[in-house]
Design a protein around this motif. Structure first.
Motif, PDB file in Angstrom:
ATOM      1  N   GLU A 102     -18.094 -38.862  34.799  1.00 30.07           N
ATOM      2  CA  GLU A 102     -17.165 -39.738  35.516  1.00 30.07           C
ATOM      3  C   GLU A 102     -16.467 -39.002  36.654  1.00 30.07           C
ATOM      4  OE1 GLU A 102     -16.448 -42.983  35.424  1.00 30.07           O
ATOM      5  OE2 GLU A 102     -18.171 -43.171  34.105  1.00 30.07           O
ATOM      6  N   ALA A 103     -16.262 -37.703  36.449  1.00 31.20           N
ATOM      7  CA  ALA A 103     -15.558 -36.932  37.485  1.00 31.20           C
ATOM      8  C   ALA A 103     -16.315 -36.937  38.800  1.00 31.20           C
ATOM      9  CB  ALA A 103     -15.358 -35.495  37.018  1.00 31.20           C
ATOM     10  N   TRP A 104     -17.674 -37.062  38.722  1.00 33.60           N
ATOM     11  CA  TRP A 104     -18.459 -36.995  39.953  1.00 33.60           C
ATOM     12  C   TRP A 104     -18.968 -38.368  40.388  1.00 33.60           C
ATOM     13  CZ3 TRP A 104     -16.495 -32.684  40.046  1.00 33.60           C
ATOM     14  CH2 TRP A 104     -16.626 -31.742  39.029  1.00 33.60           C
ATOM     15  N   HIS A 105     -18.946 -39.330  39.464  1.00 32.70           N
ATOM     16  CA  HIS A 105     -19.520 -40.649  39.752  1.00 32.70           C
ATOM     17  C   HIS A 105     -18.464 -41.491  40.463  1.00 32.70           C
ATOM     18  CE1 HIS A 105     -22.620 -43.763  38.352  1.00 32.70           C
ATOM     19  NE2 HIS A 105     -21.842 -44.339  39.243  1.00 32.70           N
ATOM     20  N   LEU A 138     -17.551 -33.791  45.902  1.00 33.50           N
ATOM     21  CA  LEU A 138     -17.371 -32.732  44.915  1.00 33.50           C
ATOM     22  C   LEU A 138     -16.113 -31.912  45.177  1.00 33.50           C
ATOM     23  CD1 LEU A 138     -21.089 -31.523  44.683  1.00 33.50           C
ATOM     24  CD2 LEU A 138     -19.847 -32.912  43.009  1.00 33.50           C
ATOM     25  N   GLY A 139     -15.721 -31.809  46.449  1.00 31.74           N
ATOM     26  CA  GLY A 139     -14.506 -31.080  46.794  1.00 31.74           C
ATOM     27  C   GLY A 139     -13.272 -31.939  46.820  1.00 31.74           C
ATOM     28  N   SER A 140     -13.448 -33.262  46.599  1.00 33.62           N
ATOM     29  CA  SER A 140     -12.321 -34.228  46.578  1.00 33.62           C
ATOM     30  C   SER A 140     -11.513 -34.176  47.859  1.00 33.62           C
ATOM     31  CB  SER A 140     -11.414 -33.972  45.362  1.00 33.62           C
ATOM     32  OG  SER A 140     -12.117 -34.175  44.167  1.00 33.62           O
ATOM     33  N   SER A 141     -12.191 -33.940  48.973  1.00 33.13           N
ATOM     34  CA  SER A 141     -11.487 -33.857  50.241  1.00 33.13           C
ATOM     35  C   SER A 141     -12.434 -34.181  51.381  1.00 33.13           C
ATOM     36  CB  SER A 141     -10.912 -32.448  50.438  1.00 33.13           C
ATOM     37  OG  SER A 141     -10.272 -32.337  51.689  1.00 33.13           O
ATOM     38  N   LYS A 142     -12.016 -35.101  52.248  1.00 33.15           N
ATOM     39  CA  LYS A 142     -12.816 -35.441  53.422  1.00 33.15           C
ATOM     40  C   LYS A 142     -12.469 -34.482  54.550  1.00 33.15           C
ATOM     41  CE  LYS A 142     -12.735 -40.349  52.180  1.00 33.15           C
ATOM     42  NZ  LYS A 142     -12.320 -41.718  52.602  1.00 33.15           N
ATOM     43  N   LYS A 143     -13.486 -33.877  55.111  1.00 36.80           N
ATOM     44  CA  LYS A 143     -13.305 -32.912  56.180  1.00 36.80           C
ATOM     45  C   LYS A 143     -14.259 -33.225  57.317  1.00 36.80           C
ATOM     46  CE  LYS A 143     -12.707 -29.316  52.596  1.00 36.80           C
ATOM     47  NZ  LYS A 143     -11.253 -29.096  52.681  1.00 36.80           N
ATOM     48  N   VAL A 195      -8.198 -34.949  54.165  1.00 37.47           N
ATOM     49  CA  VAL A 195      -7.875 -36.274  53.633  1.00 37.47           C
ATOM     50  C   VAL A 195      -8.397 -36.346  52.206  1.00 37.47           C
ATOM     51  CG1 VAL A 195      -8.192 -38.763  53.907  1.00 37.47           C
ATOM     52  CG2 VAL A 195      -8.028 -37.285  55.935  1.00 37.47           C
ATOM     53  N   PRO A 196      -7.537 -36.704  51.220  1.00 33.52           N
ATOM     54  CA  PRO A 196      -8.020 -36.796  49.840  1.00 33.52           C
ATOM     55  C   PRO A 196      -9.202 -37.754  49.736  1.00 33.52           C
ATOM     56  CG  PRO A 196      -5.628 -36.928  49.903  1.00 33.52           C
ATOM     57  CD  PRO A 196      -6.087 -37.001  51.320  1.00 33.52           C
ATOM     58  N   TYR A 197     -10.179 -37.370  48.931  1.00 37.51           N
ATOM     59  CA  TYR A 197     -11.364 -38.217  48.784  1.00 37.51           C
ATOM     60  C   TYR A 197     -11.004 -39.532  48.120  1.00 37.51           C
ATOM     61  CZ  TYR A 197     -16.200 -39.528  47.912  1.00 37.51           C
ATOM     62  OH  TYR A 197     -17.402 -40.195  47.899  1.00 37.51           O
ATOM     63  N   SER A 198     -10.131 -39.466  47.146  1.00 43.06           N
ATOM     64  CA  SER A 198      -9.632 -40.670  46.501  1.00 43.06           C
ATOM     65  C   SER A 198      -8.189 -40.413  46.106  1.00 43.06           C
ATOM     66  CB  SER A 198     -10.486 -41.033  45.284  1.00 43.06           C
ATOM     67  OG  SER A 198     -10.507 -39.969  44.355  1.00 43.06           O
ATOM     68  N   PRO A 199      -7.358 -41.454  46.052  1.00 43.10           N
ATOM     69  CA  PRO A 199      -5.933 -41.270  45.742  1.00 43.10           C
ATOM     70  C   PRO A 199      -5.728 -40.519  44.422  1.00 43.10           C
ATOM     71  CG  PRO A 199      -6.375 -43.518  46.455  1.00 43.10           C
ATOM     72  CD  PRO A 199      -7.702 -42.874  46.274  1.00 43.10           C
ATOM     73  N   GLY A 200      -4.870 -39.511  44.493  1.00 42.45           N
ATOM     74  CA  GLY A 200      -4.523 -38.779  43.282  1.00 42.45           C
ATOM     75  C   GLY A 200      -5.497 -37.703  42.872  1.00 42.45           C
ATOM     76  N   SER A 201      -6.578 -37.496  43.651  1.00 38.78           N
ATOM     77  CA  SER A 201      -7.549 -36.463  43.278  1.00 38.78           C
ATOM     78  C   SER A 201      -7.254 -35.190  44.053  1.00 38.78           C
ATOM     79  CB  SER A 201      -8.965 -36.948  43.557  1.00 38.78           C
ATOM     80  OG  SER A 201      -9.126 -37.239  44.927  1.00 38.78           O
ATOM     81  N   PRO A 202      -6.884 -34.110  43.365  1.00 42.23           N
ATOM     82  CA  PRO A 202      -6.590 -32.854  44.065  1.00 42.23           C
ATOM     83  C   PRO A 202      -7.853 -32.235  44.643  1.00 42.23           C
ATOM     84  CG  PRO A 202      -6.576 -32.521  41.693  1.00 42.23           C
ATOM     85  CD  PRO A 202      -6.738 -33.993  41.903  1.00 42.23           C
ATOM     86  N   ALA A 203      -7.690 -31.599  45.788  1.00 40.85           N
ATOM     87  CA  ALA A 203      -8.832 -30.968  46.439  1.00 40.85           C
ATOM     88  C   ALA A 203      -9.308 -29.765  45.626  1.00 40.85           C
ATOM     89  CB  ALA A 203      -8.471 -30.540  47.848  1.00 40.85           C
ATOM     90  N   ARG A 204     -10.620 -29.572  45.609  1.00 40.53           N
ATOM     91  CA  ARG A 204     -11.200 -28.402  44.951  1.00 40.53           C
ATOM     92  C   ARG A 204     -11.651 -27.405  46.008  1.00 40.53           C
ATOM     93  NH1 ARG A 204     -14.038 -32.542  42.360  1.00 40.53           N
ATOM     94  NH2 ARG A 204     -13.333 -32.988  40.237  1.00 40.53           N
ATOM     95  N   THR A 205     -11.419 -26.146  45.732  1.00 35.57           N
ATOM     96  CA  THR A 205     -11.901 -25.099  46.631  1.00 35.57           C
ATOM     97  C   THR A 205     -13.095 -24.357  46.045  1.00 35.57           C
ATOM     98  OG1 THR A 205     -10.296 -23.562  45.712  1.00 35.57           O
ATOM     99  CG2 THR A 205      -9.652 -24.789  47.702  1.00 35.57           C
ATOM    100  N   GLN A 206     -13.466 -24.731  44.823  1.00 34.49           N
ATOM    101  CA  GLN A 206     -14.631 -24.106  44.208  1.00 34.49           C
ATOM    102  C   GLN A 206     -15.241 -25.088  43.206  1.00 34.49           C
ATOM    103  OE1 GLN A 206     -14.109 -20.278  41.984  1.00 34.49           O
ATOM    104  NE2 GLN A 206     -15.499 -19.495  43.543  1.00 34.49           N
ATOM    105  N   PHE A 207     -16.552 -25.066  43.122  1.00 29.84           N
ATOM    106  CA  PHE A 207     -17.262 -25.985  42.229  1.00 29.84           C
ATOM    107  C   PHE A 207     -18.558 -25.332  41.790  1.00 29.84           C
ATOM    108  CE2 PHE A 207     -20.948 -28.805  42.079  1.00 29.84           C
ATOM    109  CZ  PHE A 207     -20.623 -29.625  41.006  1.00 29.84           C
ATOM    110  N   SER A 208     -18.954 -25.592  40.549  1.00 29.79           N
ATOM    111  CA  SER A 208     -20.265 -25.161  40.047  1.00 29.79           C
ATOM    112  C   SER A 208     -20.919 -26.322  39.328  1.00 29.79           C
ATOM    113  CB  SER A 208     -20.130 -23.973  39.094  1.00 29.79           C
ATOM    114  OG  SER A 208     -21.414 -23.631  38.557  1.00 29.79           O
ATOM    115  N   GLY A 209     -22.179 -26.534  39.612  1.00 35.36           N
ATOM    116  CA  GLY A 209     -22.936 -27.577  38.939  1.00 35.36           C
ATOM    117  C   GLY A 209     -23.449 -27.152  37.577  1.00 35.36           C
ATOM    118  N   LEU A 210     -23.244 -25.875  37.208  1.00 35.44           N
ATOM    119  CA  LEU A 210     -23.681 -25.360  35.911  1.00 35.44           C
ATOM    120  C   LEU A 210     -22.466 -24.914  35.098  1.00 35.44           C
ATOM    121  CD1 LEU A 210     -26.804 -23.161  36.772  1.00 35.44           C
ATOM    122  CD2 LEU A 210     -26.737 -25.577  36.184  1.00 35.44           C
TER     123      LEU A 210
END
Length: 999
Positions: free
Chosen positions: A995-998, A464-469, A863-878
């Motif tokens: 698709e953004a999360w799958h 969800l954060g598009s970043s491996k930590k 580390v980017p979660y997938s190539p070209g996906s910018p990291a997110r610092t905030q996310f809401s499921g609603l």
């Protein structure tokens, strides 16, 4: 030979008929009660209920009980019980049996051959092997939180549904061993679709009255908010607890004489036993209203050799019924609780109604089972935290989609923690009434569940954060230990919010003695402070970093923390020595509250609500009751179950305390040191509408030879007229009155213990205008023993066993050899008018139950979660917050493309009127979630094992009149789901992940 042929043919036809019935179960055509045995309308029908009660841990661990290990502690082996019972049922088609604890049954089921599984399916669909209750465990009712009870029932009932279809669905709740019964538990059972509820334990005075008045059975109206009969549940009190009548126990664990039916044997005893049975049946019938009674034929871990029980019961049935030819009007039969209930329902009587609960429970004049409300306070807190983490795990498993289960951090799962949490609800687990090694095993199971959920959470946050930590879970923050934050030059703090409302929270982390810079998700600096926390028992200190944070609904915010190259200055906070004269009182305050402390004693003396202009003198301190070890008049001692102080007046821990005042822009605190083993921090954060009391108690000293029960007591001048209020399992509020029971005249024999009640989330007192509320972070026992006062028991350390079977004193060990347990917890104190209290207090209770989950990430390049996906610092499921009255109770993965969703209206009908919060609320689910789209919605009963449109319950006539059949299920429009006050609606949603999360 011909007779044998016809017998085999009839048996074959029976099996075909059963197969036909079971085939119809899936489309709602299965009629459970049609399988019940025939009775005699003109006779007294005695329903024998063969059963076993198998504790999911108590004297032995769950695995020890299942496998039959450590029989030196207790002879019990559940796997042998089920082996033996199934064989005995297959040997005689008239026999019946009920089973309850699904965790044990699932263990056993998964080890059986396909042939044995098919044989059991036939027994189930014949109605001869029936499940009662159907929860993973038989949960406690005093110390459980309602959402955790729902979860464990959902787990067990859906195992039965998946395994047996509608044939396996229990029709009755069966709580024969819990030590008192809550109104909310009955309400939940009704909402799960049960037709009735059976239990064995109730107050000895109450039972005596009920027997005389023939009120052992009635309808329990378990909610004052839900429209009858939505939460109405027919309730039956079993006559002998859950044991057989005296002298009729024929298990290998019993010593009663078998039924010897050979007239030539010198041991022949038929005449005496049959006459005895006829006599006790007639006596028992005098306490019940119909021509049907029950006898529980079984007990703890019975039926390991089922042949012993069934062989004697076969004879008993034959011989008793043979007396009918001599004029006897008693008919005895193998039966089940559901079949007995069916006969009561057909009697079409009008039943009385109960509206309160069954607490506290006492089985004798000085034997109040109110100590376990607090027993093992650390385990109770761990269980509550585990419930919160399970919800976090469940939610992220849905929001991240398949990426949550398998990712860079391995294979994660919520299943293990779900099962461990279900086990923890058992009435000897969270209750604190097991042996110490069993309590350790409950904690071990929870810890193993946490490990697997931590992997899942790491996978989900990375996706969800598009970043491996490198995610780090600091599980010892309660003792100010987190190696990463204490040593790293840079780290991230990820705050996940499991609520459907935006939250603000003050993060506290142990750090080094440095200054720090904190940045929010947008990169802006946020205020932060490092404060010096004195270490217990030494001159050293532990610096803690605090900063305000917020997180969106069902989402996370990432804060970056960087250590600066300057050390923090030496702290010189204002201190006031004990008993020192001061020019004025100690005061802490923010824009909403002011707390004033006596300058001479250092104790709290007044709270002021600045918004409302309310001032209330309130003192708070710690006291201890000297635990009774028994006396000349009665040998009962205080123990894991029983609370019995030897005096009604507790001892003050101290009349004055050492204090230390800490004040800065982000927090104001008064540190109080009551003794070497009791301290407290009273604090206020900016914007906070409650006073936070963080207490640390232990190791409780016992070298003086006294067991001690420690309380925190609040004293005010409110005129409360003997009344106080507690929650029921975290939901509806019940009025309590000192030395009083609503439905019977109490002869009070223990003025302290007899007035204690379970407090799952809150207790309050009011004079009708002003309300003083204390919220708890775990289950505790509480009371108001004098007007204007309320108290909560926070810890117990005892020297004696209370003779209720556990066989050891409640002496929980600490970290070092021979030391006792140290417990830390929080009480939140709120002062309001009655009109404004409900809204803020109930919402705050929900925020405490599902407080944000803090996860750290260690330094290093993301580390980017997938190539070209910018990291997110905030996310809401609603996509938007839910309205304040609506709580997202459950969001959990149900299948490859199915989600379990529960919504709850958290206010009662008369609450929150000042803010219009107790009205029906309509929400739009159509596009509510950002991570998935709902394609189809199906509403179910509370435990999600029945489609609501097809669910039906037995109808009962009551003395209060009103509707006897439930209102039709509301229409289902995903864009307009309406919730009434205190209503929970449960849905299975077919979804497509965005698709953004799958990934």
């Amino acid at each position: 030979m011909a007779a044998g042929f016809w017998a085999r043919l009839l048996l074959r036809l029976w099996f075909l008929a059963v197969a036909f019935l079971c085939a119809g179960a899936e489309d709602g055509r299965f009629d459970y009660y049609e399988l019940c045995p025939a009775t005699q309308p003109s006779m007294l029908n005695v329903h024998l209920l063969p059963h076993t009660h198998d504790d999911v841990g108590w004297l032995k661990t769950v695995d020890q009980y299942f496998y039959g290990a450590r029989n030196d502690i207790q002879h019990a082996g559940v796997q042998y019980i089920l082996d033996s019972v199934v064989s005995a049922l297959l040997a005689n088609k008239s026999r019946r049996f009920i089973y309850v604890e699904i965790v044990f049954f699932s263990y056993w089921w998964n080890k059986q051959t396909a042939q044995r599984q098919q044989e059991v399916r036939q027994l189930v669909c014949q109605g001869r092997f029936q499940f009662a209750n159907g929860g993973w465990v038989m949960n406690d009712e005093a110390t459980t939180y309602y959402a955790a009870s729902i979860d464990q029932m959902t787990l067990g009932l859906n195992f039965l549904k998946d395994t047996f279809g509608d044939c396996g669905r229990p029709r009755v709740a069966w709580h024969i061993d819990p030590f008192g019964h809550s109104r909310e538990q009955a309400s939940l059972f009704a909402q799960m679709g049960f037709d009735g509820y059976f239990f064995g334990r109730l107050d000895y005075q109450d039972k005596k009255r009920r027997e005389i008045q023939r009120e052992m059975e009635q309808v329990w109206r378990a909610s004052v908010n839900l429209q009858p009969p939505h939460a109405d549940l027919f309730t039956s009190v079993l006559p002998n607890g859950y044991n057989p009548p005296p002298d009729l126990c024929w298990d290998m664990l019993c010593s009663d004489y078998p039924l010897v039916d050979d007239p030539d044997s010198p041991e022949y005893n038929v005449k005496g036993l049959i006459n005895y049975f006829l006599n006790i049946s007639a006596i028992q019938a005098q306490h019940y209203r119909t021509n049907h009674i029950v006898m529980t034929m079984g007990s703890d871990f019975h039926y390991e050799n089922a042949n012993m029980w069934f062989k004697n019961l076969d004879k008993l049935i034959q011989l008793v019924n043979a007396q009918q030819s001599n004029g006897s009007s008693i008919n005895v039969l193998y039966s089940t609780p559901a079949c007995y209930l069916w006969e009561l329902n057909k009697a079409n009587l009008t039943w009385s109604v109960k509206q309160d609960d069954f607490f506290p429970y006492a089985d004798g004049p000085h034997q109040f089972w109110t100590g376990y409300f607090t027993s093992r306070p650390a385990l109770k807190r761990y269980e509550r935290l585990s419930h919160k983490f399970l919800q976090v795990c469940n939610q992220l498993e849905v929001l991240a989609g398949p990426a949550a289960s398998v990712g860079s951090y391995g294979q994660g799962s919520s299943a293990r923690l779900r099962q461990a949490m279900a086990v923890a609800q058992h009435h000897d687990a969270v209750s604190g009434t097991s042996k110490q090694h069993v309590a350790n095993d409950y904690a071990r199971q929870l810890a193993a569940g946490w490990e697997e959920c931590q992997v899942l959470v790491s996978n989900a946050l990375a996706s969800l954060g598009s970043s491996k930590k490198d995610f780090v879970f600091c599980n010892q923050l309660n003792i100010s230990v987190c190696p990463l934050s204490q040593t790293a030059n840079h780290f991230q703090a990820i705050l996940y919010n499991p609520l459907a409302w935006t939250i603000t929270w003050t993060v506290r982390l142990p750090v080094g003695a440095w200054a720090y810079n904190v940045r929010d998700p947008s990169g802006q600096s946020v205020p932060s402070e490092v404060i010096d926390i004195p270490a217990k028992g030494s001159e050293n200190s532990h610096p803690e970093l605090i900063f305000p944070a917020s997180a969106p609904p069902l989402g996370f915010s990432i804060y970056s923390v960087t250590r600066l190259s300057v050390r923090t200055p030496q702290f010189r906070d204002c201190c006031s020595p004990p008993m020192a004269q001061s020019s004025g009182p100690l005061v802490i305050q923010n824009e909403h509250l002011r707390a004033i402390f006596d300058p001479n004693t250092g104790l709290l003396q007044e709270i002021e609500n600045l918004d409302l202009g309310l001032r209330l003198p309130v003192s708070q301190s710690f006291y201890w009751y000297n635990a009774s070890t028994g006396d000349i008049t009665h040998p009962q001692a205080s123990g894991a179950y029983i609370f019995r102080p030897d005096k009604t007046k507790p001892f003050p821990l101290r009349h004055w305390v050492n204090t230390r005042l800490v004040k800065n822009a982000l927090v104001q605190e008064v540190h109080q040191n009551f003794s070497a083993w009791c301290s407290q921090v009273v604090r206020l954060y900016p914007g906070q509408r409650h006073l936070e009391l963080e207490w640390t108690v232990g190791p409780v000293p016992i070298r003086d030879g006294f067991g001690k029960e420690i309380i925190s007591r609040f004293d005010s001048q409110l005129k409360t007229n003997g009344r106080f209020y507690t929650d029921s399992n975290g939901r509806e509020i019940l009025e309590r009155r000192r030395d009083y029971r609503p439905t019977w005249d109490l002869n009070q024999t223990e003025p302290v213990a007899g007035n204690y009640y379970p407090v799952s989330s809150r207790i309050y007192i009011t004079d009708g205008q002003v309300q003083l509320t204390v919220l708890t972070d775990r289950s505790q026992g509480g009371s108001s023993l004098r007007d204007g006062s309320l108290e909560l028991m926070v810890h117990r350390r005892l020297l004696m066993d209370d003779n209720r079977g556990v066989g050891e004193a409640l002496l929980e060990p600490g970290d070092g050899p021979g030391t006792g347990l140290v417990v830390r917890g929080r009480h939140l104190v709120l002062l309001d008018t009655v009109e404004t209290a409900a809204a803020g207090h109930r919402l705050q209770a929900q925020r405490e139950a599902l407080a944000p989950q803090l996860v750290l990430a260690s330094p290093g390049q993301d580390v980017p979660y997938s190539p070209g996906s910018p990291a997110r610092t905030q996310f809401s499921g609603l996509r938007r917050e839910l309205p304040p009255p609506v709580h997202l109770l459950t969001l959990a993965l149900w299948g490859p493309s199915t989600v379990l969703l529960r919504l709850e209206h958290i206010f009662e009908r008369e609450e929150g009127r000042a803010f219009n919060l107790s009205q029906p609320v309509t929400v739009d689910l159509q596009d509510l979630f950002s991570a998935f789209t709902i394609n189809r919605l199906e509403e179910t009963t509370l435990a999600a094992d029945q489609t609501l449109s097809k669910a039906s319950r037995l109808q009962w006539r009551t003395s209060m009149g009103g509707p006897t059949s439930p209102h039709p299920a509301p229409s289902l429009d995903p864009s307009a789901v309406t919730l009434q006050p205190m209503e929970i609606r449960t849905f299975l949603a077919s979804v497509t992940w965005s698709e953004a999360w799958h990934r």
